[in-house]
Design a protein around this motif. Structure first.
Motif, PDB file in Angstrom:
ATOM      1  N   GLY A  29       3.092   5.224 -10.125  1.00 60.00           N
ATOM      2  CA  GLY A  29       3.850   6.459 -10.278  1.00 60.00           C
ATOM      3  C   GLY A  29       5.328   6.186 -10.132  1.00 60.00           C
ATOM      4  O   GLY A  29       5.775   5.050 -10.185  1.00 60.00           O
ATOM      5  N   ARG A  30       6.091   7.262  -9.931  1.00 58.76           N
ATOM      6  CA  ARG A  30       7.532   7.097  -9.737  1.00 58.76           C
ATOM      7  C   ARG A  30       7.788   6.716  -8.276  1.00 58.76           C
ATOM      8  O   ARG A  30       7.023   7.102  -7.391  1.00 58.76           O
ATOM      9  CB  ARG A  30       8.239   8.417 -10.068  1.00 58.76           C
ATOM     10  N   PRO A  31       8.856   5.990  -8.015  1.00 59.59           N
ATOM     11  CA  PRO A  31       9.089   5.540  -6.641  1.00 59.59           C
ATOM     12  C   PRO A  31       9.732   6.621  -5.779  1.00 59.59           C
ATOM     13  O   PRO A  31      10.908   6.528  -5.431  1.00 59.59           O
ATOM     14  CB  PRO A  31      10.021   4.334  -6.831  1.00 59.59           C
ATOM     15  N   VAL A  32       8.977   7.649  -5.446  1.00 65.58           N
ATOM     16  CA  VAL A  32       9.510   8.704  -4.573  1.00 65.58           C
ATOM     17  C   VAL A  32       8.478   9.021  -3.504  1.00 65.58           C
ATOM     18  O   VAL A  32       7.274   8.905  -3.737  1.00 65.58           O
ATOM     19  CB  VAL A  32       9.829  10.001  -5.352  1.00 65.58           C
TER      20      VAL A  32
ATOM     21  N   ASP B  26       0.820  -1.217   0.000  1.00 63.21           N
ATOM     22  CA  ASP B  26       0.000   0.000   0.000  1.00 63.21           C
ATOM     23  C   ASP B  26       0.850   1.260   0.000  1.00 63.21           C
ATOM     24  O   ASP B  26       0.572   2.228   0.715  1.00 63.21           O
ATOM     25  CB  ASP B  26      -0.953   0.007   1.203  1.00 63.21           C
ATOM     26  N   LEU B  27       1.917   1.245  -0.796  1.00 59.18           N
ATOM     27  CA  LEU B  27       2.792   2.414  -0.877  1.00 59.18           C
ATOM     28  C   LEU B  27       2.758   2.960  -2.294  1.00 59.18           C
ATOM     29  O   LEU B  27       2.963   2.213  -3.252  1.00 59.18           O
ATOM     30  CB  LEU B  27       4.221   2.003  -0.493  1.00 59.18           C
ATOM     31  N   TYR B  28       2.473   4.246  -2.401  1.00 59.31           N
ATOM     32  CA  TYR B  28       2.354   4.861  -3.724  1.00 59.31           C
ATOM     33  C   TYR B  28       3.223   6.099  -3.793  1.00 59.31           C
ATOM     34  O   TYR B  28       3.778   6.555  -2.798  1.00 59.31           O
ATOM     35  CB  TYR B  28       0.888   5.221  -4.023  1.00 59.31           C
ATOM     36  N   MET B  29       3.295   6.656  -4.995  1.00 64.42           N
ATOM     37  CA  MET B  29       4.102   7.858  -5.226  1.00 64.42           C
ATOM     38  C   MET B  29       3.625   9.001  -4.335  1.00 64.42           C
ATOM     39  O   MET B  29       2.420   9.162  -4.122  1.00 64.42           O
ATOM     40  CB  MET B  29       3.977   8.256  -6.700  1.00 64.42           C
ATOM     41  N   ASP B  30       4.569   9.772  -3.833  1.00 71.10           N
ATOM     42  CA  ASP B  30       4.304  10.969  -3.031  1.00 71.10           C
ATOM     43  C   ASP B  30       3.612  10.659  -1.702  1.00 71.10           C
ATOM     44  O   ASP B  30       2.992  11.532  -1.119  1.00 71.10           O
ATOM     45  CB  ASP B  30       3.483  12.000  -3.819  1.00 71.10           C
TER      46      ASP B  30
END
Lengths: 118, 173
Positions: free
Chosen positions: B153-156, A14-18
């Motif tokens: 998205g991008r991994p940031v 459950d980890l996404y961009m930003d």
């Protein structure tokens, strides 16, 4: 390709961009992490009319770059080094964000594994 | 009127006598708009025959518009756009694809080659065009809906700003 697969599989935890990091900043470190410090002063940034989105940890380089532009207008090629410094700083900032993402992902995977065992 | 036109033509272009002959001819024939008007709606077979003869059609070909359309005895001709006519036929007026004394359709001004061809035969039938349109648009939309759950998205992590609490580097103090 690799970075796309890396961020794609991050959805399993459950980890996404930003997203924002959720763990304590010292988790998983044997040493004490150095804190980032903001060098430019807020008043200077306001005075130089730097927009809020650019008031990040690289703002002092941006400030120098803008001062250089102001002094050398229109000979902007003289500010190439200042611009390079600023962009390098932004790039390092981005790398730091990527590192934070990967750290967050690994910590979540580890937490999930520990919970599964227990 | 006619003499004034002829005088004007002769004075403005003294060498254009040939043109003056044309003007003179037209003026003498007295072709005015009211003379182009169709006659009253034909009711008896004799009137129909007379109207057919007037427009250069046979009695079998002749068919007036319904009376409430107010076209009088003007013939109802088949709807054929100029673009659909045979381009290789030796017409008297090749630009209009028309022969001398050929009756003109009541809506001929819209059937010109530069306007609309009412009798156009489409290269692809309408159901085929709809099938492809809905197939492409609907297919794209279906793909979009299907991929809605697979975005990445991008991994940031979020950008770090100094006012949002302390942030840390990855090196020792």
């Amino acid at each position: 390709m690799g970075q796309i697969l890396g961020s794609y599989n991050a959805r399993n935890v459950d980890l996404y961009m930003d997203d924002k990091p959720t763990f304590n900043h010292q988790d998983g470190f044997s040493f004490e992490r150095k804190q980032r410090e903001m060098i430019a002063r807020e008043e200077d940034l306001i005075s130089a009319r730097i927009p809020p989105v650019k008031r990040d940890y690289c703002a002092h380089y941006l400030l120098e770059y803008q001062q250089c532009r102001y002094k050398n207008m229109p000979m902007l090629y003289r500010c190439a080094h200042e611009k390079h410094d600023y962009l390098n700083c932004e790039q390092q900032d981005y790398v730091l964000r990527m590192k934070e993402f990967e750290r967050e992902r690994r910590l979540r995977v580890r937490e999930r594994r520990l919970v599964g065992v227990a | 009127m006619a003499s004034a036109l002829i005088r004007k033509a002769l004075i403005s272009n003294p060498n254009g006598f040939r043109k003056a002959i044309g003007l003179f001819y037209n003026a003498n024939r007295n072709h005015w708009n009211y003379q182009y008007k169709p006659g009253p709606y034909p009711r008896t077979p004799e009137e129909r025959a007379a109207a057919a003869k007037k427009y250069g059609l046979t009695i079998e070909e002749y068919q007036p518009y319904p009376e409430d359309m107010c076209y009088g005895d003007y013939p109802r001709l088949p709807d054929i756009g100029t673009d659909s006519k045979d381009p290789y036929y030796p017409y008297d007026y090749p630009d209009l694809k028309r022969n001398f004394n050929e009756p003109i359709h009541a809506r001929q001004e819209i059937f010109g080659e530069d306007r609309y061809d009412i009798s156009m035969r489409p290269r692809f039938p309408l159901w085929y065009q709809w099938m492809w349109f809905l197939g492409v648009v609907g297919g794209s939309f279906a793909l979009y809906l299907f991929l809605e759950d697979y975005k990445f998205g991008r991994p940031v992590t979020a950008k770090q700003y100094p006012q949002e609490g302390p942030h840390y580097l990855f090196c020792a103090k």
